[in-house]
Design an enzyme around this catalytic site. Structure first.
Site, PDB file in Angstrom:
ATOM      1  N   ILE A  47       9.517  -6.965   4.689  1.00 25.47           N
ATOM      2  CA  ILE A  47       8.708  -7.698   4.080  1.00 25.47           C
ATOM      3  C   ILE A  47       8.398  -6.941   2.511  1.00 25.47           C
ATOM      4  O   ILE A  47       7.983  -7.686   1.199  1.00 25.47           O
ATOM      5  CB  ILE A  47       7.338  -8.220   4.690  1.00 25.47           C
ATOM      6  CG1 ILE A  47       7.491  -8.257   6.076  1.00 25.47           C
ATOM      7  CG2 ILE A  47       6.390  -9.511   4.086  1.00 25.47           C
ATOM      8  CD1 ILE A  47       8.789  -9.855   5.934  1.00 25.47           C
ATOM      9  N   HIS A  90      13.485 -11.947  -5.194  1.00 24.63           N
ATOM     10  CA  HIS A  90      12.294 -12.772  -5.069  1.00 24.63           C
ATOM     11  C   HIS A  90      11.598 -11.651  -6.173  1.00 24.63           C
ATOM     12  O   HIS A  90      10.482 -10.738  -6.021  1.00 24.63           O
ATOM     13  CB  HIS A  90      12.362 -11.918  -3.739  1.00 24.63           C
ATOM     14  CG  HIS A  90      10.299 -12.203  -3.233  1.00 24.63           C
ATOM     15  ND1 HIS A  90      10.233 -13.180  -3.392  1.00 24.63           N
ATOM     16  CD2 HIS A  90       9.300 -10.998  -3.632  1.00 24.63           C
ATOM     17  CE1 HIS A  90       8.599 -13.403  -3.165  1.00 24.63           C
ATOM     18  NE2 HIS A  90       8.072 -12.152  -2.971  1.00 24.63           N
ATOM     19  N   ARG A 140       0.846  -5.490  -4.753  1.00 24.04           N
ATOM     20  CA  ARG A 140       1.133  -5.522  -6.359  1.00 24.04           C
ATOM     21  C   ARG A 140      -0.624  -5.813  -6.626  1.00 24.04           C
ATOM     22  O   ARG A 140      -1.492  -6.607  -5.549  1.00 24.04           O
ATOM     23  CB  ARG A 140       1.556  -6.550  -7.173  1.00 24.04           C
ATOM     24  CG  ARG A 140       2.956  -6.357  -6.966  1.00 24.04           C
ATOM     25  CD  ARG A 140       3.535  -7.551  -7.709  1.00 24.04           C
ATOM     26  NE  ARG A 140       3.521  -9.211  -7.602  1.00 24.04           N
ATOM     27  CZ  ARG A 140       3.810  -9.781  -7.858  1.00 24.04           C
ATOM     28  NH1 ARG A 140       4.242 -10.409  -8.666  1.00 24.04           N
ATOM     29  NH2 ARG A 140       3.833 -10.764  -6.909  1.00 24.04           N
ATOM     30  N   ARG A 149      -0.848   3.513   9.719  1.00 21.23           N
ATOM     31  CA  ARG A 149      -1.795   5.209   9.247  1.00 21.23           C
ATOM     32  C   ARG A 149      -2.810   5.682  10.510  1.00 21.23           C
ATOM     33  O   ARG A 149      -3.687   4.865  10.952  1.00 21.23           O
ATOM     34  CB  ARG A 149      -1.614   5.238   7.800  1.00 21.23           C
ATOM     35  CG  ARG A 149      -0.642   5.313   7.339  1.00 21.23           C
ATOM     36  CD  ARG A 149      -0.795   5.538   5.850  1.00 21.23           C
ATOM     37  NE  ARG A 149      -2.221   4.342   5.367  1.00 21.23           N
ATOM     38  CZ  ARG A 149      -2.050   4.411   4.257  1.00 21.23           C
ATOM     39  NH1 ARG A 149      -2.221   5.298   3.489  1.00 21.23           N
ATOM     40  NH2 ARG A 149      -2.832   3.299   3.453  1.00 21.23           N
TER      41      ARG A 149
HETATM   42  N1  LIG Z   1       8.434 -10.515   0.526  1.00 21.19           N
HETATM   43  C1  LIG Z   1       7.468 -11.338   0.639  1.00 21.19           C
HETATM   44  O1  LIG Z   1       7.502 -12.614   0.168  1.00 21.19           O
HETATM   45  C2  LIG Z   1       6.260 -10.927   0.262  1.00 21.19           C
HETATM   46  C3  LIG Z   1       4.823 -11.680  -0.216  1.00 21.19           C
HETATM   47  C4  LIG Z   1       3.554 -10.592   0.363  1.00 21.19           C
HETATM   48  C5  LIG Z   1       3.679  -9.297   0.651  1.00 21.19           C
HETATM   49  N2  LIG Z   1       4.956  -8.895  -0.059  1.00 21.19           N
HETATM   50  C6  LIG Z   1       4.322  -7.677   0.141  1.00 21.19           C
HETATM   51  O2  LIG Z   1       4.462  -7.316   1.241  1.00 21.19           O
HETATM   52  C7  LIG Z   1       3.828  -5.622   1.342  1.00 21.19           C
HETATM   53  C8  LIG Z   1       2.032  -5.660   2.169  1.00 21.19           C
HETATM   54  O3  LIG Z   1       1.510  -6.407   1.356  1.00 21.19           O
HETATM   55  P1  LIG Z   1      -0.201  -6.588   1.774  1.00 21.19           P
HETATM   56  O4  LIG Z   1      -0.554  -7.671   1.087  1.00 21.19           O
HETATM   57  O5  LIG Z   1       0.061  -6.239   3.311  1.00 21.19           O
HETATM   58  O6  LIG Z   1      -0.959  -5.383   1.405  1.00 21.19           O
HETATM   59  P2  LIG Z   1      -1.452  -4.486   2.515  1.00 21.19           P
HETATM   60  O7  LIG Z   1      -2.842  -3.843   0.944  1.00 21.19           O
HETATM   61  O8  LIG Z   1      -2.667  -5.501   2.914  1.00 21.19           O
HETATM   62  O9  LIG Z   1      -1.567  -3.356   3.486  1.00 21.19           O
HETATM   63  C9  LIG Z   1      -0.307  -2.621   3.386  1.00 21.19           C
HETATM   64  C10 LIG Z   1       0.007  -2.177   4.522  1.00 21.19           C
HETATM   65  O10 LIG Z   1       0.038  -0.314   3.519  1.00 21.19           O
HETATM   66  C11 LIG Z   1      -0.067   0.397   4.527  1.00 21.19           C
HETATM   67  N3  LIG Z   1       0.519   1.285   3.512  1.00 21.19           N
HETATM   68  C12 LIG Z   1      -0.368   1.888   2.584  1.00 21.19           C
HETATM   69  N4  LIG Z   1       0.111   2.529   1.866  1.00 21.19           N
HETATM   70  C13 LIG Z   1       0.709   3.538   3.254  1.00 21.19           C
HETATM   71  C14 LIG Z   1       2.000   4.798   2.989  1.00 21.19           C
HETATM   72  N5  LIG Z   1       1.892   5.190   1.600  1.00 21.19           N
HETATM   73  N6  LIG Z   1       2.365   4.850   4.343  1.00 21.19           N
HETATM   74  C15 LIG Z   1       2.558   4.099   5.380  1.00 21.19           C
HETATM   75  N7  LIG Z   1       1.707   3.015   5.131  1.00 21.19           N
HETATM   76  C16 LIG Z   1       0.936   2.287   4.699  1.00 21.19           C
HETATM   77  C17 LIG Z   1      -1.705   0.196   4.951  1.00 21.19           C
HETATM   78  O11 LIG Z   1      -2.027   0.726   5.276  1.00 21.19           O
HETATM   79  C18 LIG Z   1      -1.480  -1.250   4.902  1.00 21.19           C
HETATM   80  O12 LIG Z   1      -1.505  -1.362   6.841  1.00 21.19           O
HETATM   81  C19 LIG Z   1       3.474  -5.539  -0.066  1.00 21.19           C
HETATM   82  O13 LIG Z   1       4.599  -4.905  -0.482  1.00 21.19           O
HETATM   83  C20 LIG Z   1       3.419  -6.849  -0.821  1.00 21.19           C
HETATM   84  O14 LIG Z   1       4.043  -6.249  -2.474  1.00 21.19           O
HETATM   85  C21 LIG Z   1       6.334  -9.166  -0.002  1.00 21.19           C
END
Ligand SMILES: NC(=O)c1ccc[n+]([C@@H]2O[C@H](COP(=O)([O-])OP(=O)(O)OC[C@H]3O[C@@H](n4cnc5c(N)ncnc54)[C@H](O)[C@@H]3O)[C@@H](O)[C@H]2O)c1
Length: 313
Positions: free
Chosen positions: A121, A178, A86, A34
């Site tokens: 992801i 997942h 989360r 963003r």
């Molecule tokens: N699938 C998997 O195995 C797995 C593993 C770990 C994390 N995750 C998921 O990946 C995602 C990211 O996790 P993270 O730890 O990097 O989170 P984080 O909070 O560190 O990063 C989130 C990102 O999303 C952006 N963001 C937040 N709200 C937004 C919005 N309204 N519009 C646009 N961008 C927005 C933030 O600026 C940031 O870049 C989460 O949904 C988490 O649950 C998935």
């Protein structure tokens, strides 16, 4: 190879950026976030360039924001990690509606810019993969999520540690959501090519405890250090590597299934897929034990309910 990461300022996005940038196949890496994340992304770019110089790797890194999404044009893969993560005590499904808007919006906009592969992801990843598929209108082979690949890796580590063998000796997988309803496949677990049940130590394997530990691993990491990053990033790299090198490995990713498993239709869920240059080249239908297929069916029903809820938001 050109890869774009949406949500690159976040934990998973930035760890993935570093791992990808160090790969010899990486030519152009695009970091998107963003507008308010622009400085963080610029800092990340500089930091990664330092890391590349220190590890004798090379790649071009570009930074963009939602306002100039066109920068993703000609990407071979676009990884979406944007979303609200989360916090302690939240289930992944609690995030479904909030994150569906974010992921759906990016999927639609990206599909208007280029033909690419969307690799999701953001959690709940199965529901988000479905949303991205619907909103992008891409072919199903081009939209997939990390699914239960990371859970499968976690399960693999636990088995390797219990049997005291090198991690590469263990073959296993977890299918389904997942999330809480994931389904570990003991019927597809082997050590050194030998079915796990044939080992004498198998009778002592604390399978219930191990599965509970795998299921709660994400939560444990959130509680202890705020969130996971290196595990997901390494799992993401595995998938991108399969595409670049046309490896045709069988990974367990979230893919659109439509009858390949016991007649389950119209849902994205963790299943074994053959992944190569064309993305998901095959959803690999396998014969499951009776209790496994029942658990898988239940898992699909849970995801499907949320897919219906986010389909039109
Ligand atoms: N699938 C998997 O195995 C797995 C593993 C770990 C994390 N995750 C998921 O990946 C995602 C990211 O996790 P993270 O730890 O990097 O989170 P984080 O909070 O560190 O990063 C989130 C990102 O999303 C952006 N963001 C937040 N709200 C937004 C919005 N309204 N519009 C646009 N961008 C927005 C933030 O600026 C940031 O870049 C989460 O949904 C988490 O649950 C998935």
């Amino acid at each position: 190879m050109k890869v774009s990461i949406i949500g690159a300022s976040g934990r998973v996005g930035s760890a993935t950026a570093l791992l990808l940038a160090k790969e010899p196949f990486m030519k152009d890496l695009v970091l998107i976030g963003r507008k308010k994340s622009k400085n963080k992304l610029e800092g990340l770019k500089r930091d990664i360039y330092d890391a590349l110089a220190g590890s004798r790797s090379d790649a071009n890194i570009f930074v963009g924001t939602d306002d100039d999404l066109k920068i993703v044009d000609e990407s071979d893969v676009v990884i979406i990690t944007s979303g609200v993560p989360r916090t302690e005590g939240m289930s992944r499904m609690d995030l479904a509606k909030i994150n569906a808007k974010i992921v759906g919006n990016y999927a639609k906009k990206i599909s208007e810019i280029c033909d690419t592969k969307l690799f999701i992801i953001t959690n709940p990843v199965d529901v988000m993969t479905y949303k991205a598929l619907i909103d992008s209108k891409y072919e199903r082979n081009n939209v997939f999520g990390l699914g239960t690949h990371l859970d499968s890796l976690r399960f693999k580590v636990a088995i390797a540690k219990f049997f005291g063998v090198h991690i590469d000796e263990v073959r296993t997988r977890i299918i389904g959501e997942h999330g809480d309803s994931m389904v570990p496949l003991l019927s597809a677990t082997s050590i050194g090519g030998i079915p796990i049940q044939k080992f004498e130590k198998f009778k002592d394997l604390p399978i219930k405890e191990i599965i509970e530990d795998v299921k709660t691993k994400g939560e444990q990491i959130i509680r202890l250090k705020g969130g996971s990053e290196f595990g997901p990033a390494a799992a993401i790299l595995n998938v991108v590597g399969c595409i670049v090198n046309n490896e045709k490995r069988l990974l367990t990713l979230s893919a659109y299934v439509n009858g390949e498993f016991d007649g389950i239709r119209d849902v994205c869920i963790g299943v074994p897929v053959k992944i190569g240059r064309d993305g998901i080249e095959e959803v690999v239908s396998i014969d499951l034990d009776k209790d496994e297929i029942e658990a898988f069916r239940k898992s699909a029903e849970i995801i499907k309910k949320y897919c219906e809820e986010v389909k039109f938001i």
